[in-house]
Design a protein around this motif. Structure first.
Motif, PDB file in Angstrom:
ATOM      1  N   THR A   1      39.186 109.617 -33.094  1.00 33.13           N
ATOM      2  CA  THR A   1      38.818 108.700 -34.213  1.00 33.13           C
ATOM      3  C   THR A   1      38.145 107.529 -33.454  1.00 33.13           C
ATOM      4  O   THR A   1      38.730 106.846 -32.535  1.00 33.13           O
ATOM      5  N   PRO A   2      37.022 107.002 -33.979  1.00 30.07           N
ATOM      6  CA  PRO A   2      36.460 106.101 -33.281  1.00 30.07           C
ATOM      7  C   PRO A   2      36.932 104.475 -33.307  1.00 30.07           C
ATOM      8  O   PRO A   2      37.694 104.285 -34.559  1.00 30.07           O
ATOM      9  N   ILE A   3      37.310 103.682 -32.482  1.00 30.51           N
ATOM     10  CA  ILE A   3      37.928 102.402 -32.614  1.00 30.51           C
ATOM     11  C   ILE A   3      36.489 101.423 -32.584  1.00 30.51           C
ATOM     12  O   ILE A   3      35.862 101.505 -31.678  1.00 30.51           O
ATOM     13  N   THR A   4      36.327 100.790 -33.675  1.00 28.92           N
ATOM     14  CA  THR A   4      35.262  99.728 -33.657  1.00 28.92           C
ATOM     15  C   THR A   4      35.256  98.645 -34.241  1.00 28.92           C
ATOM     16  O   THR A   4      36.387  98.239 -34.835  1.00 28.92           O
ATOM     17  N   LEU A   5      34.552  97.566 -33.921  1.00 29.01           N
ATOM     18  CA  LEU A   5      34.635  96.191 -34.482  1.00 29.01           C
ATOM     19  C   LEU A   5      34.582  96.175 -36.019  1.00 29.01           C
ATOM     20  O   LEU A   5      35.069  95.329 -36.815  1.00 29.01           O
ATOM     21  N   ASP A   6      33.906  97.167 -36.521  1.00 29.47           N
ATOM     22  CA  ASP A   6      33.713  97.151 -37.856  1.00 29.47           C
ATOM     23  C   ASP A   6      35.000  97.795 -38.901  1.00 29.47           C
ATOM     24  O   ASP A   6      35.002  97.422 -40.029  1.00 29.47           O
ATOM     25  N   ASP A   7      35.629  98.255 -37.994  1.00 26.77           N
ATOM     26  CA  ASP A   7      36.807  98.725 -38.652  1.00 26.77           C
ATOM     27  C   ASP A   7      37.966  98.244 -37.792  1.00 26.77           C
ATOM     28  O   ASP A   7      38.732  98.630 -37.019  1.00 26.77           O
ATOM     29  N   GLU A   8      38.676  96.858 -38.426  1.00 26.46           N
ATOM     30  CA  GLU A   8      39.912  96.019 -37.600  1.00 26.46           C
ATOM     31  C   GLU A   8      41.059  96.824 -37.706  1.00 26.46           C
ATOM     32  O   GLU A   8      41.469  96.671 -36.754  1.00 26.46           O
ATOM     33  N   ALA A   9      41.185  97.671 -38.722  1.00 27.39           N
ATOM     34  CA  ALA A   9      42.399  98.433 -38.692  1.00 27.39           C
ATOM     35  C   ALA A   9      42.536  99.352 -37.515  1.00 27.39           C
ATOM     36  O   ALA A   9      43.534  99.958 -37.200  1.00 27.39           O
ATOM     37  N   SER A  10      41.392  99.774 -36.913  1.00 25.12           N
ATOM     38  CA  SER A  10      41.351 100.819 -35.819  1.00 25.12           C
ATOM     39  C   SER A  10      41.735 100.240 -34.604  1.00 25.12           C
ATOM     40  O   SER A  10      42.012 101.016 -33.585  1.00 25.12           O
ATOM     41  N   ILE A  11      41.705  98.825 -34.488  1.00 19.49           N
ATOM     42  CA  ILE A  11      41.798  98.174 -33.025  1.00 19.49           C
ATOM     43  C   ILE A  11      43.231  97.920 -32.863  1.00 19.49           C
ATOM     44  O   ILE A  11      43.877  97.283 -33.731  1.00 19.49           O
ATOM     45  N   PRO A  12      44.049  98.572 -31.871  1.00 18.07           N
ATOM     46  CA  PRO A  12      45.198  98.519 -31.636  1.00 18.07           C
ATOM     47  C   PRO A  12      45.662  97.019 -31.132  1.00 18.07           C
ATOM     48  O   PRO A  12      44.755  96.503 -30.303  1.00 18.07           O
ATOM     49  N   ASP A  13      46.817  96.676 -31.317  1.00 15.11           N
ATOM     50  CA  ASP A  13      47.252  95.444 -30.758  1.00 15.11           C
ATOM     51  C   ASP A  13      47.181  95.479 -29.284  1.00 15.11           C
ATOM     52  O   ASP A  13      47.280  94.336 -28.681  1.00 15.11           O
ATOM     53  N   ALA A  14      47.809  96.520 -28.823  1.00 13.91           N
ATOM     54  CA  ALA A  14      48.037  96.727 -27.053  1.00 13.91           C
ATOM     55  C   ALA A  14      47.177  97.894 -26.717  1.00 13.91           C
ATOM     56  O   ALA A  14      47.363  99.084 -27.339  1.00 13.91           O
ATOM     57  N   VAL A  15      46.675  97.784 -25.594  1.00 16.43           N
ATOM     58  CA  VAL A  15      46.125  98.938 -24.976  1.00 16.43           C
ATOM     59  C   VAL A  15      46.352  98.873 -23.475  1.00 16.43           C
ATOM     60  O   VAL A  15      45.982  97.966 -22.851  1.00 16.43           O
ATOM     61  N   VAL A  16      47.183  99.790 -23.124  1.00 18.38           N
ATOM     62  CA  VAL A  16      48.001  99.914 -21.666  1.00 18.38           C
ATOM     63  C   VAL A  16      47.822 101.077 -21.121  1.00 18.38           C
ATOM     64  O   VAL A  16      47.763 101.891 -21.566  1.00 18.38           O
ATOM     65  N   HIS A  17      47.402 101.069 -19.698  1.00 16.26           N
ATOM     66  CA  HIS A  17      47.358 101.990 -18.747  1.00 16.26           C
ATOM     67  C   HIS A  17      48.385 101.895 -17.750  1.00 16.26           C
ATOM     68  O   HIS A  17      48.708 100.876 -17.063  1.00 16.26           O
ATOM     69  N   GLY A  18      49.121 103.089 -17.671  1.00 11.88           N
ATOM     70  CA  GLY A  18      50.367 102.982 -16.774  1.00 11.88           C
ATOM     71  C   GLY A  18      49.934 103.649 -15.411  1.00 11.88           C
ATOM     72  O   GLY A  18      49.205 104.748 -15.213  1.00 11.88           O
ATOM     73  N   THR A  19      50.093 102.866 -14.332  1.00 11.85           N
ATOM     74  CA  THR A  19      49.693 103.551 -13.033  1.00 11.85           C
ATOM     75  C   THR A  19      50.921 103.432 -11.898  1.00 11.85           C
ATOM     76  O   THR A  19      52.091 102.909 -12.571  1.00 11.85           O
ATOM     77  N   PHE A  20      50.489 103.517 -10.651  1.00 12.78           N
ATOM     78  CA  PHE A  20      51.646 103.642  -9.571  1.00 12.78           C
ATOM     79  C   PHE A  20      51.050 102.845  -8.349  1.00 12.78           C
ATOM     80  O   PHE A  20      50.060 102.381  -8.245  1.00 12.78           O
ATOM     81  N   TYR A  21      52.130 102.369  -7.827  1.00 11.49           N
ATOM     82  CA  TYR A  21      52.047 101.385  -6.378  1.00 11.49           C
ATOM     83  C   TYR A  21      50.949 101.793  -5.500  1.00 11.49           C
ATOM     84  O   TYR A  21      50.046 100.924  -5.351  1.00 11.49           O
ATOM     85  N   GLY A  22      50.854 102.998  -5.301  1.00 14.84           N
ATOM     86  CA  GLY A  22      49.731 103.306  -4.508  1.00 14.84           C
ATOM     87  C   GLY A  22      48.409 103.503  -4.979  1.00 14.84           C
ATOM     88  O   GLY A  22      47.229 103.629  -4.128  1.00 14.84           O
ATOM     89  N   ALA A  23      48.212 103.476  -6.293  1.00 12.98           N
ATOM     90  CA  ALA A  23      46.825 103.427  -6.793  1.00 12.98           C
ATOM     91  C   ALA A  23      46.497 102.070  -7.249  1.00 12.98           C
ATOM     92  O   ALA A  23      45.332 101.720  -7.486  1.00 12.98           O
ATOM     93  N   TRP A  24      47.435 101.026  -7.008  1.00 17.12           N
ATOM     94  CA  TRP A  24      47.038  99.661  -7.666  1.00 17.12           C
ATOM     95  C   TRP A  24      45.681  98.930  -6.765  1.00 17.12           C
ATOM     96  O   TRP A  24      44.751  98.713  -7.370  1.00 17.12           O
ATOM     97  N   GLU A  25      45.883  99.133  -5.470  1.00 14.69           N
ATOM     98  CA  GLU A  25      44.721  98.505  -4.609  1.00 14.69           C
ATOM     99  C   GLU A  25      43.707  99.402  -4.617  1.00 14.69           C
ATOM    100  O   GLU A  25      42.363  98.827  -4.541  1.00 14.69           O
ATOM    101  N   PRO A  26      43.631 100.609  -4.664  1.00 13.33           N
ATOM    102  CA  PRO A  26      42.370 101.229  -4.778  1.00 13.33           C
ATOM    103  C   PRO A  26      41.650 101.180  -6.174  1.00 13.33           C
ATOM    104  O   PRO A  26      40.398 101.242  -6.198  1.00 13.33           O
ATOM    105  N   ILE A  27      42.487 100.888  -7.372  1.00 15.08           N
ATOM    106  CA  ILE A  27      41.754 100.596  -8.646  1.00 15.08           C
ATOM    107  C   ILE A  27      40.978  99.270  -8.438  1.00 15.08           C
ATOM    108  O   ILE A  27      39.983  99.098  -8.894  1.00 15.08           O
TER     109      ILE A  27
END
Length: 343
Positions: free
Chosen positions: A164-190
């Protein structure tokens, strides 16, 4: 589901593999439905569906001792806490001349508009149909299809048919939080690469929690957080779109991204995972300028990133820690774990 089904709770074909058989089956399903169907020449349509008879005919499932049954597949679909798989019963007759593609076009075209609850109900209807037919010993596996909810690396599976697309035209589609989980060894390469990349997948994956407020309440600077992400989420709580062993949480300003990057499309999967291909003609990426904050959540370090810059460095002993098996910087799949996450 009944624990008396054939093969339930046993071990896989490799006698040296200590993982429960249900875990091995789940990992095999994830591998095929997300990454390997085309390579393995298992017919898959652009909605990501594979017929159960084709699935059970796959060599990897047939080679397990005993061979994997439809009963076990149903168990995995129903018991998976993150609802990674969807099952459907196809009522239309399948034309033998076109049997390579499940005839799911009528319902499949509506998939992007379905809610998570509706999709789960459809899966439950398929399971109920399976149970009814099973009691009559009248199961036609050609009329059942299965797909992975998200995580595909096969280009033949089109996001528009799954998400389902998330768009500015549909306020209800936009989540309050968008979070990516990662790891210590990946942080600096990111950070060095300029952001998060899909790598071998079609999309970068995000969860819709925990909120920054929850993280701030449960992470005390200088104190180790027992249980890590689990302690933040609460007892026995599972979140789709993030591994439970995540060490760093990256928060995305999705509204800013939607306003500034018209070409960066955002989607929500049917089990609540937020996805994007990123932006860029060659190397797709979610740029660091859309990182609103990042937190270390296990060792009491706390906030690492804010307002477009690093506010605290990871200690060397954490930066040098190897990535968990099967992971790479920005979500890259490793060689371990069969190339798929499964459980």
């Amino acid at each position: 589901m009944s624990s008396g089904r054939g093969g339930r709770g046993g071990r896989g074909g490799n006698r040296h593999d200590s993982q429960p058989r249900t875990v091995l089956v789940s990992k095999a399903l994830s591998r095929l439905l997300r990454h390997a169907a085309v390579q393995e020449r298992i017919p898959i349509d652009n909605h990501g569906y594979v017929r159960i008879d084709h699935l059970l005919g796959w060599q990897r499932l047939r080679s397990m001792k005993p061979p994997v049954t439809f009963d076990e597949v149903v168990d995995v679909v129903q018991d998976n806490e993150k609802k990674r798989f969807a099952l459907k019963y196809v009522t239309e007759e399948i034309n033998p001349e076109h049997a390579d593609v499940p005839t799911t076009t009528t319902e499949g075209a509506q998939a992007a508009a379905e809610t998570e609850a509706e999709t789960e109900s459809e899966t439950q209807r398929a399971i109920s149909k399976f149970e009814a037919l099973r009691s009559d010993n009248d199961i036609d596996t050609k009329k059942f299809v299965i797909r992975a909810m998200q995580g595909h690396s096969m280009k033949t599976v089109e996001a528009e048919n799954l998400l389902t697309p998330i768009t500015l035209d549909d306020e209800a589609s936009i989540p309050d939080a968008v979070v990516h989980g990662t790891f210590y060894g990946a942080w600096e390469p990111i950070l060095e690469s300029g952001g998060l990349k899909p790598m071998s997948r079609n999309h970068v994956h995000f969860a819709t929690g925990p909120s920054m407020e929850e993280v701030q309440q449960h992470t005390v600077p200088g104190e180790t957080t027992k249980g890590g992400l689990g302690s933040v989420l609460g007892k026995n709580k599972v979140i789709s779109g993030m591994r439970s062993d995540a060490q760093i949480l990256i928060y995305i300003d999705i509204r800013r991204a939607l306003i500034e990057e018209k070409e960066m499309k955002w989607w929500r999967s049917e089990n609540g995972v937020i996805l994007t291909e990123g932006v860029g003609e060659k190397d797709r990426i979610v740029p660091t300028k859309y990182f609103s904050a990042a937190y270390e959540i296990k060792e009491g370090i706390g906030k690492l990133w804010e307002d477009g810059k690093v506010v605290k460095e990871l200690p060397e002993n954490l930066r040098s820690r190897p990535l968990p098996r099967g992971k790479g910087a920005g979500g890259q799949r490793g060689r371990g774990r069969g190339g798929g996450r499964g459980q």
